[in-house]
Design a protein around this motif. Structure first.
Motif, PDB file in Angstrom:
ATOM      1  N   UNK A 152       0.870  -0.997   0.029  1.00  0.00           N
ATOM      2  CA  UNK A 152      -0.028   0.049   0.076  1.00  0.00           C
ATOM      3  C   UNK A 152       0.833   1.087  -0.014  1.00  0.00           C
ATOM      4  N   UNK A 153       0.960   1.946  -0.902  1.00  0.00           N
ATOM      5  CA  UNK A 153       2.031   2.986  -1.218  1.00  0.00           C
ATOM      6  C   UNK A 153       1.434   3.765  -2.422  1.00  0.00           C
ATOM      7  N   UNK A 154       1.574   5.183  -2.437  1.00  0.00           N
ATOM      8  CA  UNK A 154       1.536   5.979  -3.585  1.00  0.00           C
ATOM      9  C   UNK A 154       3.018   6.247  -4.228  1.00  0.00           C
ATOM     10  N   UNK A 155       4.048   6.010  -3.682  1.00  0.00           N
ATOM     11  CA  UNK A 155       5.283   5.993  -4.312  1.00  0.00           C
ATOM     12  C   UNK A 155       5.343   5.051  -5.505  1.00  0.00           C
ATOM     13  N   UNK A 156       4.927   5.119  -6.603  1.00  0.00           N
ATOM     14  CA  UNK A 156       4.719   4.252  -7.476  1.00  0.00           C
ATOM     15  C   UNK A 156       6.001   3.663  -8.080  1.00  0.00           C
ATOM     16  N   UNK A 157       6.940   4.422  -8.371  1.00  0.00           N
ATOM     17  CA  UNK A 157       8.282   3.827  -8.730  1.00  0.00           C
ATOM     18  C   UNK A 157       8.836   2.808  -7.764  1.00  0.00           C
ATOM     19  N   UNK A 158       8.902   3.300  -6.534  1.00  0.00           N
ATOM     20  CA  UNK A 158       9.641   2.000  -5.601  1.00  0.00           C
ATOM     21  C   UNK A 158       8.611   0.919  -5.523  1.00  0.00           C
ATOM     22  N   UNK A 161      -0.306  -4.249  -5.739  1.00  0.00           N
ATOM     23  CA  UNK A 161       0.124  -2.982  -5.191  1.00  0.00           C
ATOM     24  C   UNK A 161      -1.238  -1.965  -5.408  1.00  0.00           C
ATOM     25  N   UNK A 162      -1.518  -1.187  -4.384  1.00  0.00           N
ATOM     26  CA  UNK A 162      -2.643  -0.381  -4.200  1.00  0.00           C
ATOM     27  C   UNK A 162      -2.017   1.169  -4.045  1.00  0.00           C
ATOM     28  N   UNK A 163      -2.291   1.878  -4.925  1.00  0.00           N
ATOM     29  CA  UNK A 163      -1.705   3.185  -5.076  1.00  0.00           C
ATOM     30  C   UNK A 163      -2.713   4.039  -4.493  1.00  0.00           C
ATOM     31  N   UNK A 164      -2.466   4.451  -3.328  1.00  0.00           N
ATOM     32  CA  UNK A 164      -3.494   5.269  -2.306  1.00  0.00           C
ATOM     33  C   UNK A 164      -3.858   6.615  -2.961  1.00  0.00           C
ATOM     34  N   UNK A 165      -3.218   6.911  -4.016  1.00  0.00           N
ATOM     35  CA  UNK A 165      -3.563   8.387  -4.684  1.00  0.00           C
ATOM     36  C   UNK A 165      -4.801   7.992  -5.510  1.00  0.00           C
ATOM     37  N   UNK A 166      -5.034   6.945  -5.886  1.00  0.00           N
ATOM     38  CA  UNK A 166      -6.121   6.560  -6.828  1.00  0.00           C
ATOM     39  C   UNK A 166      -7.169   5.452  -6.267  1.00  0.00           C
ATOM     40  N   UNK A 167      -7.088   4.902  -4.986  1.00  0.00           N
ATOM     41  CA  UNK A 167      -7.897   3.870  -4.355  1.00  0.00           C
ATOM     42  C   UNK A 167      -8.400   4.456  -3.212  1.00  0.00           C
ATOM     43  N   UNK A 217       1.867 -11.163   3.638  1.00  0.00           N
ATOM     44  CA  UNK A 217       2.699 -10.053   4.071  1.00  0.00           C
ATOM     45  C   UNK A 217       1.687  -8.726   3.574  1.00  0.00           C
ATOM     46  N   UNK A 218       1.646  -7.883   4.641  1.00  0.00           N
ATOM     47  CA  UNK A 218       1.086  -6.572   3.891  1.00  0.00           C
ATOM     48  C   UNK A 218       2.001  -5.523   4.348  1.00  0.00           C
ATOM     49  N   UNK A 219       2.221  -4.236   3.548  1.00  0.00           N
ATOM     50  CA  UNK A 219       3.335  -3.428   3.876  1.00  0.00           C
ATOM     51  C   UNK A 219       2.676  -2.067   3.563  1.00  0.00           C
ATOM     52  N   UNK A 220       2.489  -1.166   4.576  1.00  0.00           N
ATOM     53  CA  UNK A 220       1.965  -0.070   4.276  1.00  0.00           C
ATOM     54  C   UNK A 220       3.262   0.941   4.317  1.00  0.00           C
ATOM     55  N   UNK A 221       3.238   1.936   3.376  1.00  0.00           N
ATOM     56  CA  UNK A 221       4.344   2.868   3.431  1.00  0.00           C
ATOM     57  C   UNK A 221       3.703   4.159   3.875  1.00  0.00           C
ATOM     58  N   UNK A 222       4.166   4.787   5.165  1.00  0.00           N
ATOM     59  CA  UNK A 222       3.671   5.847   5.646  1.00  0.00           C
ATOM     60  C   UNK A 222       3.625   7.029   4.939  1.00  0.00           C
ATOM     61  N   UNK A 223       4.993   7.257   4.191  1.00  0.00           N
ATOM     62  CA  UNK A 223       4.929   8.395   3.553  1.00  0.00           C
ATOM     63  C   UNK A 223       3.919   8.569   2.396  1.00  0.00           C
ATOM     64  N   UNK A 224       2.838   9.422   2.379  1.00  0.00           N
ATOM     65  CA  UNK A 224       1.819   9.530   1.648  1.00  0.00           C
ATOM     66  C   UNK A 224       0.687   8.795   1.682  1.00  0.00           C
ATOM     67  N   UNK A 248      -0.095 -10.149   9.854  1.00  0.00           N
ATOM     68  CA  UNK A 248       1.327  -9.937   9.455  1.00  0.00           C
ATOM     69  C   UNK A 248       1.368  -8.506   8.619  1.00  0.00           C
ATOM     70  N   UNK A 249       1.639  -7.451   9.180  1.00  0.00           N
ATOM     71  CA  UNK A 249       1.492  -6.023   8.552  1.00  0.00           C
ATOM     72  C   UNK A 249       2.446  -5.202   8.840  1.00  0.00           C
ATOM     73  N   UNK A 250       3.344  -4.608   7.983  1.00  0.00           N
ATOM     74  CA  UNK A 250       4.449  -3.769   8.546  1.00  0.00           C
ATOM     75  C   UNK A 250       4.178  -2.104   8.067  1.00  0.00           C
ATOM     76  N   UNK A 251       4.538  -1.321   8.646  1.00  0.00           N
ATOM     77  CA  UNK A 251       4.231  -0.029   8.575  1.00  0.00           C
ATOM     78  C   UNK A 251       5.597   0.622   8.578  1.00  0.00           C
ATOM     79  N   UNK A 252       6.058   1.039   7.181  1.00  0.00           N
ATOM     80  CA  UNK A 252       7.304   1.400   7.067  1.00  0.00           C
ATOM     81  C   UNK A 252       7.411   2.906   6.643  1.00  0.00           C
ATOM     82  N   UNK A 253       8.342   3.684   7.104  1.00  0.00           N
ATOM     83  CA  UNK A 253       8.463   5.044   7.014  1.00  0.00           C
ATOM     84  C   UNK A 253       8.702   5.558   5.402  1.00  0.00           C
ATOM     85  N   UNK A 254       9.823   5.290   4.679  1.00  0.00           N
ATOM     86  CA  UNK A 254       9.849   5.593   3.291  1.00  0.00           C
ATOM     87  C   UNK A 254      10.998   4.563   2.611  1.00  0.00           C
TER      88      UNK A 254
END
Length: 110
Positions: A18-24, A41-47, A63-70, A88-94
């Motif tokens: 889960x991230x709006x940082x598309x390239x990464x 990949x869920x782009x939070x800028x469009x979902x 595994x679920x990963x949520x990117x904090x930035x954005x 099993x979820x991870x919340x990561x900064x950037x």
């Protein structure tokens, strides 16, 4: 231990990013897919937030990963709640691509 480049190291694993940082997110998705994972990949800028929350709650993900930035505040709160519930979820900064892959490898190691 399997090599990082092994095309089967994540075989059959289901990963949600889960991230709006598309390239990464897209680079990590492609790398994990080469390693055998099924990655969504869920782009939070469009979902919408409710759709993100519904997807994070699905039992199908290893595994679920949520990117904090954005990330939206509601998404981060939901991620913390799911972690408290034992998912099993991870919340990561950037994180960069390598960090996303390494977290997934560590989380799925048996």
């Amino acid at each position: 231990m399997q090599r990082f480049e092994d095309a089967t190291v994540l075989a059959g694993k289901n990963v949600l990013i889960v991230s709006w940082w598309g390239e990464t997110a897209n680079h990590a998705k492609r790398k994990m897919e080469k390693m055998g994972a099924n990655v969504k990949w869920l782009d939070t800028s469009t979902v919408a937030n409710n759709k993100v929350a519904d997807e994070m709650r699905k039992e199908l993900y290893d595994v679920r990963i949520v990117v904090l930035r954005g990330a939206h505040h509601e998404t981060v709160n939901e991620a913390h709640q799911l972690r408290r519930e034992g998912m099993n979820i991870f919340i990561l900064g950037n994180p960069g691509t390598s960090t996303l892959v390494k977290v997934t490898l560590h989380a799925t190691a048996s």
